[in-house]
Design a protein around this motif. Structure first.
Motif, mmCIF file in Angstrom:
data_model
loop_
_atom_site.group_PDB
_atom_site.id
_atom_site.type_symbol
_atom_site.label_atom_id
_atom_site.label_comp_id
_atom_site.label_asym_id
_atom_site.label_seq_id
_atom_site.Cartn_x
_atom_site.Cartn_y
_atom_site.Cartn_z
ATOM 1 N N PRO A 132 0.888 -1.140 -0.047
ATOM 2 C CA PRO A 132 -0.068 -0.010 -0.010
ATOM 3 C C PRO A 132 0.748 1.315 -0.063
ATOM 4 C CG PRO A 132 0.087 -0.874 2.061
ATOM 5 C CD PRO A 132 1.048 -1.838 1.405
ATOM 6 N N GLY A 133 0.312 2.243 -0.207
ATOM 7 C CA GLY A 133 0.954 3.724 -0.192
ATOM 8 C C GLY A 133 0.470 4.818 -0.724
ATOM 9 N N GLN A 134 0.880 5.952 -0.416
ATOM 10 C CA GLN A 134 0.423 7.293 -1.192
ATOM 11 C C GLN A 134 0.767 7.209 -2.323
ATOM 12 O OE1 GLN A 134 -1.187 10.266 0.397
ATOM 13 N NE2 GLN A 134 -2.411 8.540 1.756
ATOM 14 N N VAL A 135 -0.009 7.940 -3.287
ATOM 15 C CA VAL A 135 0.269 8.072 -4.806
ATOM 16 C C VAL A 135 0.396 9.649 -4.942
ATOM 17 C CG1 VAL A 135 0.086 7.393 -7.194
ATOM 18 C CG2 VAL A 135 -0.502 5.866 -5.475
ATOM 19 N N ALA A 136 1.349 10.137 -5.235
ATOM 20 C CA ALA A 136 1.399 11.731 -5.679
ATOM 21 C C ALA A 136 1.614 11.890 -7.186
ATOM 22 C CB ALA A 136 2.648 12.175 -4.864
ATOM 23 N N GLY A 137 0.661 12.794 -7.620
ATOM 24 C CA GLY A 137 1.027 13.501 -8.928
ATOM 25 C C GLY A 137 1.606 14.640 -8.894
ATOM 26 N N TYR A 164 4.866 8.682 -19.907
ATOM 27 C CA TYR A 164 3.557 8.002 -19.955
ATOM 28 C C TYR A 164 3.588 6.658 -19.136
ATOM 29 C CZ TYR A 164 -1.064 6.272 -21.315
ATOM 30 O OH TYR A 164 -2.583 5.858 -21.323
ATOM 31 N N ASP A 165 2.507 6.594 -17.996
ATOM 32 C CA ASP A 165 2.533 5.434 -17.294
ATOM 33 C C ASP A 165 3.888 5.078 -16.481
ATOM 34 O OD1 ASP A 165 -0.291 5.106 -17.537
ATOM 35 O OD2 ASP A 165 -0.355 3.820 -19.147
ATOM 36 N N GLN A 166 4.679 5.840 -16.274
ATOM 37 C CA GLN A 166 5.784 5.723 -15.893
ATOM 38 C C GLN A 166 5.970 6.257 -14.264
ATOM 39 O OE1 GLN A 166 9.137 4.643 -17.637
ATOM 40 N NE2 GLN A 166 8.722 6.069 -19.411
ATOM 41 N N VAL A 167 6.428 5.410 -13.480
ATOM 42 C CA VAL A 167 6.416 5.791 -11.822
ATOM 43 C C VAL A 167 7.725 5.771 -11.209
ATOM 44 C CG1 VAL A 167 4.026 5.238 -11.462
ATOM 45 C CG2 VAL A 167 5.817 3.669 -11.079
ATOM 46 N N LEU A 168 7.820 6.549 -10.153
ATOM 47 C CA LEU A 168 9.112 6.272 -9.274
ATOM 48 C C LEU A 168 8.612 5.693 -7.898
ATOM 49 C CD1 LEU A 168 10.547 10.022 -9.394
ATOM 50 C CD2 LEU A 168 11.229 8.329 -10.884
ATOM 51 N N LEU A 169 9.371 4.837 -7.458
ATOM 52 C CA LEU A 169 8.819 4.144 -6.252
ATOM 53 C C LEU A 169 9.814 4.686 -5.190
ATOM 54 C CD1 LEU A 169 8.273 0.867 -7.356
ATOM 55 C CD2 LEU A 169 6.707 2.427 -6.835
ATOM 56 N N ALA A 222 9.764 8.262 1.013
ATOM 57 C CA ALA A 222 9.873 6.759 1.010
ATOM 58 C C ALA A 222 8.884 5.864 0.891
ATOM 59 C CB ALA A 222 10.823 6.401 1.984
ATOM 60 N N LEU A 223 7.756 6.147 1.074
ATOM 61 C CA LEU A 223 6.480 5.186 0.999
ATOM 62 C C LEU A 223 5.592 5.950 0.062
ATOM 63 C CD1 LEU A 223 5.864 4.901 4.833
ATOM 64 C CD2 LEU A 223 6.288 3.130 3.320
ATOM 65 N N ARG A 224 6.230 6.703 -1.030
ATOM 66 C CA ARG A 224 5.285 7.227 -2.020
ATOM 67 C C ARG A 224 5.567 6.540 -3.224
ATOM 68 N NH1 ARG A 224 3.713 13.529 -0.961
ATOM 69 N NH2 ARG A 224 2.327 13.048 0.781
ATOM 70 N N THR A 225 4.607 6.623 -4.214
ATOM 71 C CA THR A 225 4.549 6.203 -5.647
ATOM 72 C C THR A 225 4.554 7.735 -6.359
ATOM 73 O OG1 THR A 225 3.842 4.219 -5.305
ATOM 74 C CG2 THR A 225 3.834 5.005 -7.587
ATOM 75 N N PHE A 226 5.529 8.191 -7.252
ATOM 76 C CA PHE A 226 5.253 9.237 -7.911
ATOM 77 C C PHE A 226 5.025 9.185 -9.365
ATOM 78 C CE2 PHE A 226 7.783 10.231 -4.275
ATOM 79 C CZ PHE A 226 7.566 11.278 -3.634
ATOM 80 N N MET A 227 4.031 9.835 -9.936
ATOM 81 C CA MET A 227 4.078 9.985 -11.276
ATOM 82 C C MET A 227 3.419 11.194 -11.672
ATOM 83 S SD MET A 227 0.011 7.711 -11.488
ATOM 84 C CE MET A 227 0.478 7.633 -13.300
ATOM 85 N N LEU A 228 3.541 11.488 -12.976
ATOM 86 C CA LEU A 228 3.334 12.962 -13.552
ATOM 87 C C LEU A 228 1.813 13.387 -13.171
ATOM 88 C CD1 LEU A 228 4.473 12.922 -17.173
ATOM 89 C CD2 LEU A 228 5.794 13.863 -15.204
ATOM 90 N N ASP A 229 1.765 14.530 -12.835
ATOM 91 C CA ASP A 229 0.446 15.172 -12.501
ATOM 92 C C ASP A 229 -0.534 14.954 -13.576
ATOM 93 O OD1 ASP A 229 1.626 16.908 -14.048
ATOM 94 O OD2 ASP A 229 1.401 18.877 -12.424
#
Lengths: 426, 226
Positions: A132-137, A164-169, A222-229
């Protein structure tokens, strides 16, 4: 024969002058080894006073600093407790950008979500590999201009426009970085750069590719997933431009409190919480700082007592071995209070000289060294916190303690009968 | 003038009471050179300590130039010793961390003189005593005779009313002792009051008067034996 008695006061100019005259010559002609040893003890005491509590507090301060640098920045505007996002965000963002104190801002979208790996290879009997985790745009450029998290990428690369559809963990989401197994803390196994994972936010699930891994000691990173806003907005279906939080970086020298108050006066607090980085600190961190300060002071007090006893013994032995000369000084009419002053001056000299070297070590070497190479703790980069006002207060404490510790034995020896001292009688 | 009337000094050590001075009546005129002699334990040093206010008598009176010294406070005695008395101790008693110049200057500084003035007086006095080239030497860098000369200069640099000397030649060879006694005689010729304890007859005879002590009492006084 005319004669008049002049009363004697310890702090008379004459006693101070003679005390200083004697002390200067005793120090100058004392054994360099003895003097060096006493000063060395003073340096250690000073370091004990300043560094022990400084490191204890620095462990937490390092964490607080990191949260400020990497997450909240100087001022953070965030969603009210009873709201899902900051209403009227576009106008608020425009207002913040127009403020002359502001250097950069990073509006962020944020929702709870979950990640799943091995969903392609998993058999029906296998346990799903989820975290689980927070996802941030985020807007990568704006985020990086505020927090510089691009520098914290340890694998892969930072997000760019068009990813597109890429994330940082955050690294806490990956088992290879957090090799612990607890039911309350699940991580993704066998996930690295290029791995495809499922990202689920609300009812929407999307397959995304891991572009980079961010290592941070700030949990919010450290607990977030980042993707483009832009990508994230489409996932959560938010088209009104209302964000969840806005991190505001101020120009150097600007006061976060003034900016916070200015935003509140502008009515932003009707739509969002407006906090400085200090306001946003969890209370338990402030409590830990206070507790560590108290612990540091307790350890320091022991050091102070040891230093006082050392000086007491040194001055006592010095005065005892010089008892005959003290008797002679009194015999030829040198005021006992001037002799006491000479020992007070010697004690103060040792304390000040030791503190001066200690100050040089702390501010010239230790603080920069800890800043350049912080102690690597799991939850923070420990630095050495030594605020000048507190340090000088401790120097004052050390000087006063040594002054008293030097005065008492001198007083004990000097008050003895003059003739007994000269003749070495008890 | 220094005068004592029925001066006694008793020491107690547990139940043991030792009467060292037993009713001393003594007087020394201004400008007089008095030697105090006696065998060991006769009380001569104890008498010197009473006269020089280093110790307090058990009873009796001590009058110095009309002042009742026996009733002075410790601070008053300290001030009196600083301004009016000079001391020469048997073992020189120079302060080891001070140079010859600084040893002499210290009492002058304590009297409130400025450093420049105190050093000037001290330098001149030491030069007169043949120690002009030893000003910057510590006591450990001086011979016994030189140390005693520095001690004498320290005792007289502030021009005291009375110079007390406690066996000043006891630790010196004959040659150095002679130099010291020559200095005493010269000071005496200049009008300095000197009270000296000694056990050496030849030097005692240089004084105007010899006071003989035995068992805490003055047993005889011989005058003008030079």
């Amino acid at each position: 024969m005319s004669w008049s008695f002049r009363g004697s006061d310890m702090f008379s100019a004459l006693n101070i002058k003679i005390g200083f005259y004697l002390a200067l010559r005793q120090i100058r002609r004392a054994s360099p080894w003895t003097t060096s040893l006493i000063i060395f003890v003073m340096i250690l005491t000073f370091l004990n006073l300043v560094v022990v509590s400084g490191i204890l507090v620095g462990l937490i301060q390092g964490s607080i600093d990191q949260v400020r640098t990497k997450y909240t920045s100087d001022v953070i505007v965030s969603t009210l407790n009873d709201k899902a996002y900051i209403e009227n965000s576009p106008n608020i963002i425009a207002l913040i950008k127009s403020m002359p104190e502001v250097q950069a801002i990073s509006p962020r979208y944020r929702e709870s979500g979950s990640l799943e790996a091995n969903y392609k290879t998993r058999k029906d009997t296998d346990k799903p590999n989820t975290a689980p985790g927070q996802v941030a745009g985020i807007d990568p450029k704006e985020e990086n201009s505020v927090t510089g998290i691009a520098n914290d990428i340890v694998e892969g690369s930072f997000l760019e426009e068009g990813d597109y559809d890429q994330v940082l963990l955050g690294h806490y989401l990956l088992k290879q970085y957090v090799p612990i197994e607890t039911p309350a803390f699940s991580t993704l196994n066998n996930v690295g750069i290029g791995t495809k994972i499922r990202l689920k936010v609300g009812d929407v699930t999307r397959e995304v590719t891991v572009k980079g891994i961010i290592k941070s000691k700030v949990d919010e990173i450290a607990l977030r997933t980042f993707m483009l806003d832009t990508q994230f907005r489409s996932m959560i279906g938010r088209t009104d431009g209302n964000v969840s939080e806005i991190a505001i970086k101020l120009k150097p020298g600007e006061d976060p409190v003034a900016v916070r108050d200015s935003l509140k006066r502008s009515g932003v607090d009707r739509y969002a919480k407006v906090q400085t980085y200090e306001d946003a600190q969890p209370k338990f961190l402030q409590d830990i700082v206070a507790t560590f300060n108290m612990l540091g002071n307790a350890f320091s007090s022991i050091g102070l007592v040891v230093a006082s006893i050392t000086i007491f013994i040194v001055i006592f032995i010095n005065a005892l071995t010089r008892r005959k000369y003290i008797g002679i000084l009194k015999g030829i009419g040198i005021d006992g209070k001037a002799i006491e002053m000479s020992y007070v001056f010697q004690s103060v000299f040792y304390a000040l000289f030791g503190s001066a070297i200690g100050l040089f070590l702390v501010y010239g070497f230790l603080v920069p060294a800890f800043a350049a190479h912080p102690i690597d703790f799991p939850f923070s980069d420990g630095i050495l916190v030594a605020p000048p006002d507190q340090t000088f207060f401790r120097v004052g404490l050390l000087v006063i303690a040594t002054l008293v510790a030097g005065y008492i034995p001198a007083w004990m020896i000097i008050r003895k009968n003059t003739l007994d001292s000269i003749l070495g009688r008890n | 003038m220094i005068q004592t009337k029925n001066l006694t000094r008793t020491f107690k050590n547990g139940d043991v009471v030792t009467e060292v001075l037993k009713g001393i009546d003594f007087a020394a005129r201004d400008g007089e050179f008095v030697s105090i002699m006696g065998r060991s334990g006769a009380g001569k040093s104890t008498l010197l300590y009473q006269l020089s206010l280093l110790d307090d008598p058990t009873s009796g009176e001590l009058i110095i130039d009309g002042h009742e010294a026996h009733s002075m406070t410790p601070d008053e005695k300290m001030q009196f010793r600083l301004v009016k008395f000079g001391y020469v101790f048997q073992d020189y008693a120079l302060l080891p961390e001070l140079t010859a110049l600084e040893n002499v200057a210290l009492p002058l500084l304590m009297q409130g003189k400025g450093k420049r003035e105190a050093y000037k007086i001290s330098q001149e006095a030491l030069t007169r005593a043949g120690l002009g080239k030893r000003l910057g030497n510590l006591s450990s860098q001086l011979s016994g005779g030189e140390q005693q000369r520095v001690a004498i200069v320290r005792a007289i640099a502030h021009r005291p009313k009375v110079l007390f000397a406690d066996e000043p030649t006891a630790n010196l060879d004959n040659e150095s002792s002679k130099v010291i006694m020559d200095i005493f005689l010269e000071l005496h010729r200049e009008g300095q009051t000197i009270i000296m304890v000694t056990h050496e007859q030849p030097y005692a005879k240089l004084a105007d008067r010899i006071v003989h002590l035995d068992d805490g009492k003055i047993v005889s006084t011989t005058g003008n034996t030079k």
